[in-house]
Structures are given as structure tokens and as C-alpha cells.
Write a protein that holds these residues in place. Structure first.
Motif, PDB file in Angstrom:
ATOM      1  N   SER A 263     -23.745  45.895  17.990  1.00  0.00           N
ATOM      2  CA  SER A 263     -24.546  44.678  18.171  1.00  0.00           C
ATOM      3  C   SER A 263     -24.477  44.211  19.614  1.00  0.00           C
ATOM      4  CB  SER A 263     -24.032  43.552  17.272  1.00  0.00           C
ATOM      5  OG  SER A 263     -24.281  43.833  15.922  1.00  0.00           O
TER       6      SER A 263
ATOM      7  N   GLN B 260     -36.247  42.838  11.872  1.00  0.00           N
ATOM      8  CA  GLN B 260     -35.585  41.552  12.124  1.00  0.00           C
ATOM      9  C   GLN B 260     -34.244  41.765  12.826  1.00  0.00           C
ATOM     10  OE1 GLN B 260     -36.548  38.327  11.238  1.00  0.00           O
ATOM     11  NE2 GLN B 260     -34.655  37.204  11.261  1.00  0.00           N
ATOM     12  N   GLN B 261     -33.488  42.767  12.423  1.00  0.00           N
ATOM     13  CA  GLN B 261     -32.175  43.017  13.017  1.00  0.00           C
ATOM     14  C   GLN B 261     -32.275  43.528  14.454  1.00  0.00           C
ATOM     15  OE1 GLN B 261     -30.899  45.732   9.942  1.00  0.00           O
ATOM     16  NE2 GLN B 261     -29.437  44.237   9.132  1.00  0.00           N
TER      17      GLN B 261
ATOM     18  N   GLU C 164     -27.766  33.347  16.099  1.00  0.00           N
ATOM     19  CA  GLU C 164     -26.762  33.549  15.062  1.00  0.00           C
ATOM     20  C   GLU C 164     -26.031  32.244  14.734  1.00  0.00           C
ATOM     21  OE1 GLU C 164     -24.130  37.195  14.250  1.00  0.00           O
ATOM     22  OE2 GLU C 164     -22.950  35.915  15.591  1.00  0.00           O
TER      23      GLU C 164
ATOM     24  N   ASP D 288     -29.073  35.426   7.961  1.00  0.00           N
ATOM     25  CA  ASP D 288     -27.715  35.088   7.520  1.00  0.00           C
ATOM     26  C   ASP D 288     -27.347  33.634   7.813  1.00  0.00           C
ATOM     27  OD1 ASP D 288     -27.348  37.679   6.610  1.00  0.00           O
ATOM     28  OD2 ASP D 288     -26.327  38.334   8.443  1.00  0.00           O
TER      29      ASP D 288
ATOM     30  N   LEU E  80     -26.864  34.300  20.439  1.00  0.00           N
ATOM     31  CA  LEU E  80     -27.917  35.161  19.904  1.00  0.00           C
ATOM     32  C   LEU E  80     -27.326  36.534  19.655  1.00  0.00           C
ATOM     33  CD1 LEU E  80     -29.434  32.884  21.481  1.00  0.00           C
ATOM     34  CD2 LEU E  80     -31.267  34.528  21.761  1.00  0.00           C
ATOM     35  N   ARG E  81     -27.934  37.239  18.711  1.00  0.00           N
ATOM     36  CA  ARG E  81     -27.442  38.572  18.355  1.00  0.00           C
ATOM     37  C   ARG E  81     -28.620  39.464  18.014  1.00  0.00           C
ATOM     38  NH1 ARG E  81     -26.380  40.906  13.366  1.00  0.00           N
ATOM     39  NH2 ARG E  81     -24.790  42.494  13.396  1.00  0.00           N
ATOM     40  N   ARG E  82     -28.457  40.727  18.283  1.00  0.00           N
ATOM     41  CA  ARG E  82     -29.398  41.744  17.806  1.00  0.00           C
ATOM     42  C   ARG E  82     -28.643  43.052  17.631  1.00  0.00           C
ATOM     43  NH1 ARG E  82     -32.253  45.783  19.889  1.00  0.00           N
ATOM     44  NH2 ARG E  82     -31.980  46.414  22.025  1.00  0.00           N
TER      45      ARG E  82
ATOM     46  N   TRP F 179     -33.911  31.928  13.960  1.00  0.00           N
ATOM     47  CA  TRP F 179     -32.538  32.132  13.485  1.00  0.00           C
ATOM     48  C   TRP F 179     -32.433  33.401  12.644  1.00  0.00           C
ATOM     49  CZ3 TRP F 179     -28.167  28.984  14.109  1.00  0.00           C
ATOM     50  CH2 TRP F 179     -28.386  27.826  14.868  1.00  0.00           C
ATOM     51  N   THR F 180     -31.222  33.982  12.582  1.00  0.00           N
ATOM     52  CA  THR F 180     -30.983  35.125  11.701  1.00  0.00           C
ATOM     53  C   THR F 180     -31.116  34.662  10.253  1.00  0.00           C
ATOM     54  OG1 THR F 180     -28.605  34.742  11.482  1.00  0.00           O
ATOM     55  CG2 THR F 180     -29.320  36.173  13.301  1.00  0.00           C
TER      56      THR F 180
ATOM     57  N   TRP G  32     -33.958  39.850  18.923  1.00  0.00           N
ATOM     58  CA  TRP G  32     -33.021  38.765  19.189  1.00  0.00           C
ATOM     59  C   TRP G  32     -33.247  37.634  18.201  1.00  0.00           C
ATOM     60  CZ3 TRP G  32     -28.826  39.269  21.874  1.00  0.00           C
ATOM     61  CH2 TRP G  32     -28.776  40.174  22.936  1.00  0.00           C
ATOM     62  N   ARG G  33     -32.151  37.093  17.667  1.00  0.00           N
ATOM     63  CA  ARG G  33     -32.185  35.934  16.778  1.00  0.00           C
ATOM     64  C   ARG G  33     -30.959  35.074  17.064  1.00  0.00           C
ATOM     65  NH1 ARG G  33     -36.621  37.221  16.230  1.00  0.00           N
ATOM     66  NH2 ARG G  33     -37.872  37.430  14.353  1.00  0.00           N
TER      67      ARG G  33
END
Length: 183
Positions: free
Chosen positions: A133, A169-170, A176, A100, A157-159, A97-98, A173-174
Motif C-alpha cells: 500500500s 476503488q483500491q 483512510e 472501510d 490517504l491510502r491506495r 473516503w475508503t 487514492w482514498r
């Protein structure tokens, strides 16, 4: 014993692949398999450890840890996450997971642990981009064999899209967010 599990897993995967040749992919869970529309991913018909048990048996070492550094294939991170949930490795699942999202191993254990781990099915997702993004959104179905109601929804998922100054980390892929409703 271990060879029997490996053989059973391989036979299960082959059966799923052969069955998938004659029909359209589905996001409905079948047994303990996690199915992506783009490929069949069969863990095993009878999981060695379900998501209600701890991962101290060394199964967490079999997780694809390099998926946490994935920048091209968001489904690879999803496979890592689903497998971590199946074996009850809440620490590694939370790492998908992110930051955030503030996802913790305890939150995941409360959500997915219990007498029987979840059967999770993911459909093929769609990619999009916005404001530097990349996003990947896939349908998800959660089934529990311990009487909890099934849920259906999406996982996003977001990157960051290679923006200068972005952290490691950013750039990877994580997850969101995941939104589900009771079925």
C-alpha cells in the motif's frame, strides 16, 4: 455576477501566489483558501456557497470528478474533498473516503455543516509505503467561524500499490482516516 466571482477568485489566487513568494508556506488557514505547501489553491475570498448550504445550485458539477480515479497525485483527491466540503456536497465528499471508513454524507454534514462552513488548510504531506500500500499523510487545520473550536491534526490517504486482483476503488487514492484535536 458569475464573471465577478470568477475575476475575484482569480485576483485572490494571484494575491496568494505573490504573497507566498516572499515567505515559507504555512498550514495556517488564510480566509477561505486551502493552501498546500507545494501550490496555492485559492477558492475565493467570499465563497459562493459555504459548507452549511446544499450543493443543489449546480456547483457540485464543477467538482473535479475525475479526481476520484486519481492514482498518482493524492493532493488532487484532497482538493476535490475540500471543495466538496466547502460547497456542502456531502455525497461527493463521502465518495473520497475508503469503503472501510464507512463515511456517510450524514456524518460529514454533522461534522462540517452548520451556520458557517469550515475553512480548511492542508500542509504538504509525506508519502510512504508498506505491505503493498501507498500512504500519504498531510497536516490539516480546521477553523469554523460559528464559534466551534479550531482543530488541528492529520489526514491520511491510502491506495493499493498496483497489487494484482485489486479493485478499481483500491487502486485509487482514498481518505483512510482523519484525526484532529481541539486547539
Amino acid at each position: 455576477m458569475r464573471n465577478t466571482v470568477v475575476i475575484a477568485s482569480a485576483l485572490s489566487a494571484i494575491s496568494l501566489l505573490l504573497a507566498a513568494c516572499n515567505r515559507e508556506p504555512s498550514v495556517e488557514p488564510t480566509g477561505d483558501a486551502t493552501v498546500f505547501a507545494s501550490e496555492a489553491i485559492a477558492a475565493s475570498e467570499d465563497p459562493v456557497v459555504d459548507a452549511s448550504q446544499s450543493a443543489d445550485s449546480g456547483l457540485s458539477a464543477q467538482l473535479d470528478q475525475s479526481a476520484l480515479g486519481e492514482r498518482r497525485d493524492p493532493e488532487r483527491l484532497l482538493r476535490f474533498y475540500i471543495n466538496a466540503l466547502r460547497i456542502g456536497d456531502w455525497e461527493d465528499a463521502a465518495r473520497a473516503w475508503t469503503l472501510d471508513a464507512q463515511m456517510t454524507p450524514n456524518r460529514l454534514a454533522e461534522e462540517f455543516g452548520g451556520d458557517a462552513g469550515p475553512r480548511i488548510a492542508l500542509g504538504h504531506g509525506d508519502s510512504s509505503n508498506a505491505a503493498g500500500s501507498l500512504f500519504y499523510e498531510a497536516p490539516v487545520v480546521l477553523d469554523f467561524s460559528d464559534g466551534r473550536p479550531s482543530r488541528r491534526g492529520t489526514i491520511v490517504l491510502r491506495r493499493v500499490n498496483d497489487v494484482p486482483g485489486a479493485s478499481e476503488q483500491q487502486l485509487n487514492w482514498r481518505i483512510e482516516r482523519m484525526s484532529t484535536v481541539t486547539r
